[in-house]
Design an enzyme around this catalytic site. Structure first.
Site, PDB file in Angstrom:
ATOM      1  N   ASP A 164       0.828  -1.211   0.000  1.00 14.54           N
ATOM      2  CA  ASP A 164       0.000   0.000   0.000  1.00 14.54           C
ATOM      3  C   ASP A 164       0.862   1.261   0.000  1.00 14.54           C
ATOM      4  O   ASP A 164       0.328   2.366  -0.105  1.00 14.54           O
ATOM      5  CB  ASP A 164      -0.959   0.007   1.201  1.00 14.54           C
ATOM      6  CG  ASP A 164      -0.253  -0.192   2.529  1.00 14.54           C
ATOM      7  OD1 ASP A 164       0.352  -1.265   2.714  1.00 14.54           O
ATOM      8  OD2 ASP A 164      -0.276   0.720   3.362  1.00 14.54           O
ATOM      9  N   ASP A 208       4.896   7.989   0.786  1.00 13.02           N
ATOM     10  CA  ASP A 208       4.611   7.765   2.215  1.00 13.02           C
ATOM     11  C   ASP A 208       5.876   7.637   3.056  1.00 13.02           C
ATOM     12  O   ASP A 208       6.360   6.543   3.353  1.00 13.02           O
ATOM     13  CB  ASP A 208       3.716   6.532   2.426  1.00 13.02           C
ATOM     14  CG  ASP A 208       2.258   6.845   2.134  1.00 13.02           C
ATOM     15  OD1 ASP A 208       1.976   7.944   1.601  1.00 13.02           O
ATOM     16  OD2 ASP A 208       1.398   5.998   2.429  1.00 13.02           O
TER      17      ASP A 208
END
Ligand code: AMP
Ligand code: MG
Length: 486
Positions: free
Chosen positions: A248, A258
């Site tokens: 993810d 991220d």
């Protein structure tokens, strides 16, 4: 409050939003109360030819005070285990901005609960927001594909983690925030029609060269594998550890995405774990290439229903290794100032890194100092490498081999030195520097964020006034522990 007129810069026709449900859904934001600027990235705004400024109206946008926002659903494998549905638990898509050469989506991270927040609070703390803000831009300046950070906004809002901290929001930009997990989400449910819609969208928007292909999906998969392999080689070459390489957090465009418990190596350590909570070292420095390959294999499973030929899919997956190795060698050759490719380069690089590992030698500083090695005068090596705080005799044998190699390709100091200095950064965002900036910011002093931003914007330059940041880190830096808490 109505959205300020500057939101007109947000493109209402953002293609990703047209996908609508079940890919994206409109959600409300929960703006930060009493927001204030911590940093506005005018370098980025200028370089993208965005006519955006740090106005009070934009402060409100970057604090989440907007009329419309969207979130997307994705799933993923976390630490090798299927985690089920995840999604944008604290990231809100506001739309896109048109830069000189492409449209970039705008996300704000930390503007409150979304339908995908699960157990989270939808917020991001100042500490992790500073880390994401600085690292995105540091990576971009190192020419490594990454999401960008346009603004950092603080607030008095208290947020509970291990202790009480204050909330902040990073405004980040990328051509797309689509992750491997977006594709996995629909594939895992057997919802092939939506996998196809999503892949067609990705091709149309981000890999248009495949529009004419007779085998678009296998070609798309190959592109994703290839971009991922290249990205990981780039991470290895600057000593960047991501820390949470779950599917993810893997971009379908092969950009760094991220920033959680990431870290740049100080002393070289194959086993370096930047994520304190990664007990098994799954995402340790040495394991990053394999973790990325594993993630590509998980992605292959999601493509599986669309590709009739199993061998074809595994063949494209296996190309990861070749692509990674090619990029890795190319990048490390460049770091060593080598112009030609030779069969034993791999051994030369591996032996050097083993030496750096064995003697805990600072990775960034070593390569930077090596950039000024004199081919003719080996007596100078001792003074050249003195800042490493290690005896030069440790490197003698390897340096002999390296010199020999340079002589064979008729390398000239005068040409090699500047090239290597443009390849081997003088500055990276060492953990202790990020920590000092965070400690100061917690006291309301944002000056170090600004200085770091300036220095890391041109990490190959000397910046004599900040020379201490290029030196060996202080002893206390090894005691910093970074976890997933953010
Ligand atoms: P990460 O490991 O930080 O990339 O996040 C994994 C998942 O947890 C994603 O779906 C995030 O949106 C979600 N998440 C992480 N932190 C929070 C939070 N504070 N509030 C809501 N969702 C969160
Ligand atoms: Mg994530």
């Amino acid at each position: 409050m109505n959205a300020p007129s500057e939101t007109l810069f947000l493109h209402p026709e953002t293609p990703f939003l047209k996908l609508s449900q079940p890919f994206v859904e409109q959600v409300k934001t929960h703006p930060l109360p009493e927001p204030y600027w911590i940093s506005w990235n005018s370098h980025l705004a200028k370089s993208l030819h965005l006519s955006l400024e740090a106005t009070p109206a934009w402060l409100n946008v970057c604090a989440g005070r907007v009329n419309q926002a969207w979130c997307s659903v994705y799933s993923g494998h976390q630490f090798g285990v299927w985690a089920g549905q995840l999604g944008d638990g604290r990231a809100h898509l506001l739309g896109s901005v048109n830069t000189i050469d492409q449209a970039l989506e705008i996300q704000i991270k930390g503007a409150g609960l979304t339908p995908f927040s699960r157990m989270g609070d939808g917020r991001a703390v100042l500490r992790s927001s500073i880390r994401e803000y600085l690292a995105s831009e540091a990576m971009a300046a190192l020419q490594i594909p990454t999401t960008r950070a346009l603004a950092l906004v603080g607030s008095t809002l208290p947020v509970q983690r291990e202790r009480w901290e204050s909330a902040a929001i990073v405004t980040r930009l990328a051509p797309s925030f689509i992750r491997f997990g977006h594709i996995e989400h629909f594939a895992h449910r057997g919802d092939i029609a939506h996998v196809v819609t999503l892949l067609d969208y990705i091709i149309e928007q981000h890999y248009p060269q495949l529009l004419e292909s007779d085998t678009p999906y296998i070609d798309l998969f190959e592109q994703m594998v290839s971009h991922t392999a290249r990205l990981i080689a780039q991470w290895q070459a600057v000593g960047f550890c991501h820390g949470v390489m779950n599917t993810d957090n893997m971009s379908v465009l092969g950009i760094t995405l991220d920033y959680g418990p990431y870290g740049f190596l100080d002393h070289f350590d194959w086993q370096h774990r930047c994520n304190h909570t990664d007990h098994q070292g799954r995402y340790a420095y040495i394991n990053q290439p394999h973790a990325a390959y594993w993630n590509c294999a998980a992605l292959a499973s999601a493509f599986w229903p669309l590709i009739a030929d199993e061998n074809l899919l595994s063949d494209r997956l296996e190309r990861f290794h070749e692509r990674y190795q090619w990029s890795y060698l190319q990048l490390f050759r460049k770091k060593l100032g080598l112009q030609q490719a030779k069969a034993d380069d791999s051994a030369l690089i591996q032996d050097l890194l083993d030496l750096l590992h064995q003697h805990r030698v600072d990775f960034t500083l070593f390569f930077r100092l090596l950039s000024d090695l004199s081919l003719t005068d080996s007596a100078r090596d001792a003074t050249l490498l003195a800042p490493l705080d290690r005896s030069v005799s440790l490197f003698n044998l390897w340096l002999q081999r390296y010199r020999q190699r340079l002589i064979e390709e008729e390398s000239q100091d005068s040409a090699r030195h500047p090239l290597m200095r443009r390849t081997n950064p003088r500055f990276v965002l060492r953990n202790y520097l990020a920590q000092e900036a965070i400690d100061k910011a917690t006291q309301g002093d944002f000056s170090m964020i600004k200085s770091l931003q300036e220095v890391l914007h041109s990490p190959f330059d000397e910046h004599p006034e900040f020379s201490s940041w290029a030196e060996l880190p202080p002893a206390w830096s090894s005691s910093i522990s970074v976890s997933c808490s953010s």
